[in-house]
Design a protein around this motif. Structure first.
Motif, short mmCIF file in Angstrom:
data_model
loop_
_atom_site.label_atom_id
_atom_site.label_comp_id
_atom_site.label_asym_id
_atom_site.label_seq_id
_atom_site.Cartn_x
_atom_site.Cartn_y
_atom_site.Cartn_z
N ALA A 130 -1.78 14.71 123.64
CA ALA A 130 -0.41 14.91 124.13
C ALA A 130 0.30 16.02 123.35
O ALA A 130 0.94 16.90 123.92
CB ALA A 130 0.38 13.61 124.03
N ALA A 147 1.71 19.67 124.45
CA ALA A 147 3.16 19.84 124.26
C ALA A 147 3.44 21.11 123.48
O ALA A 147 4.29 21.93 123.86
CB ALA A 147 3.75 18.63 123.54
N PHE A 163 8.11 12.91 128.24
CA PHE A 163 6.74 12.41 128.08
C PHE A 163 6.51 11.28 129.09
O PHE A 163 7.42 10.51 129.36
CB PHE A 163 6.52 11.86 126.66
N ALA A 202 6.34 11.31 121.16
CA ALA A 202 7.60 12.06 121.24
C ALA A 202 8.29 12.09 119.88
O ALA A 202 8.82 13.12 119.45
CB ALA A 202 8.52 11.43 122.29
N ALA A 226 10.65 9.07 127.33
CA ALA A 226 9.27 8.62 127.52
C ALA A 226 9.26 7.62 128.67
O ALA A 226 10.01 6.65 128.67
CB ALA A 226 8.72 7.98 126.25
N VAL A 232 5.13 16.40 129.52
CA VAL A 232 3.80 16.04 129.00
C VAL A 232 3.39 14.69 129.55
O VAL A 232 4.08 13.69 129.34
CB VAL A 232 3.83 15.96 127.45
#
Lengths: 92, 219
Positions: free
Chosen positions: B40, B44, B58, B95, B110, B140
């Motif tokens: 991730a 990102a 996210f 995150a 998120a 993401v």
């Protein structure tokens, strides 16, 4: 090199996932937290659990000497010798 | 039918070409990242290159479920819980680490929405981008198959998968998304994000679950 100190260094590296660090990089008198190895409060809790599991030492939440015990590898080794139930295994 | 367009500057997938580039995260912070968080944060960071300030969204269906399962195992065996696992078991763990590593205190979102997590995350990204079109937005999506004893679910990737999109108002490519209620009850779903990836590569793709039919077009 003291075997117990060496075992504690390996325990620290394995339990805390210290990438790219070997036992030789940790001097026995190097401070573990803040300046020195740079560990944080989550590491302190994680290491406390691993020390209990591996060496059978007892740590009480209100014990004012915990900070002293966790100062460096030397003080952890002294704690194990004083209180531990022997070197069981260093597998986390 | 619900539909919207987002302007796409670039997109990055993981696994991709080469190794994950995580040198921007200091080793003491990096050591605690799961393989999911590594994927991730690689995408990102690759998307956010040259954007000192950006909005982040996210999305993940399972998030750090592997850590949660390990914690539950410890509880079942009457063992003490690992503080590291506990602190990073939440959906917004990646995150949070990314925000610390970038030194960026901007809020991040998120999202989890079952098998359609990618699509609803993209909807959230669109809504956030529409509020401030000039500001870059990095979306993401990252997932891994659900761990045992739950086991891989219909629509899970086979291994860690991550897709990042850089969305910004002046991009010439526009990704069009549309979805409507589906009737294909019992359809075994594939990875939703893979359909969007196919559209990014080839121009269009669609995807169906037992809830909705989604389609993507790159214009």
């Amino acid at each position: 090199m003291d075997t117990l100190e060496q075992d504690i260094k390996i325990l620290i590296i394995e339990v805390l996932n210290l990438e790219d660090i070997s036992g030789e990089d940790i001097a026995s008198d190097m401070p573990l937290f803040g300046e020195g190895l740079g560990l944080d409060s989550i590491d302190a809790l994680e290491l406390g659990i691993a020390m209990k599991k591996t060496y059978g030492i007892e740590l009480e939440a209100g014990d004012g000497r915990i900070r002293e015990h966790f100062r460096n590898v030397l003080s952890l080794a002294a704690l194990v010798r004083h209180q531990g139930k022997g070197s069981l295994t260093h597998t986390p | 039918m619900i539909s919207w367009d987002v302007p796409i500057v670039r997109w990055v997938q993981w696994p991709g070409i080469g190794a994950a580039e995580l040198g921007f995260i200091e080793p003491l912070l990096r050591r605690r990242l799961s393989s999911l968080a590594r994927g991730a944060l690689h995408v990102a960071n690759a998307c956010a290159q040259g954007c000192p300030s950006a909005t982040f969204v996210f999305a993940s269906r399972h998030g750090e479920l592997t850590r949660t399962v390990e914690l539950l195992r410890s509880l079942a065996h009457d063992e003490e819980l690992s503080p590291t696992l506990f602190s990073l078991s939440v959906l917004n763990a990646a995150a949070g680490i990314f925000s610390i590593a970038r030194g960026d205190r901007a809020p991040a979102t998120a999202i989890a929405a079952g098998v359609e997590s990618f699509g609803y995350g993209l909807l959230e990204a669109h809504l956030r981008a529409r509020k401030s079109p000039a500001k870059p937005l990095v979306y993401v999506y990252a997932d891994a198959p659900a761990p045992d004893p739950i086991g891989p679910q219909s629509g899970d990737p086979q291994a860690v998968f991550a897709l990042g999109l850089l969305i910004q108002g002046d991009a010439s490519s526009r990704l069009h998304t549309a979805f409507r209620p589906g009737t294909m009850v019992g359809t075994p779903a594939t990875l939703q994000a893979n359909a969007c990836l196919r559209a990014l590569e080839r121009g269009s793709a669609d995807w169906t679950s037992d809830r909705h039919h989604w389609c993507w077009n790159l214009r």
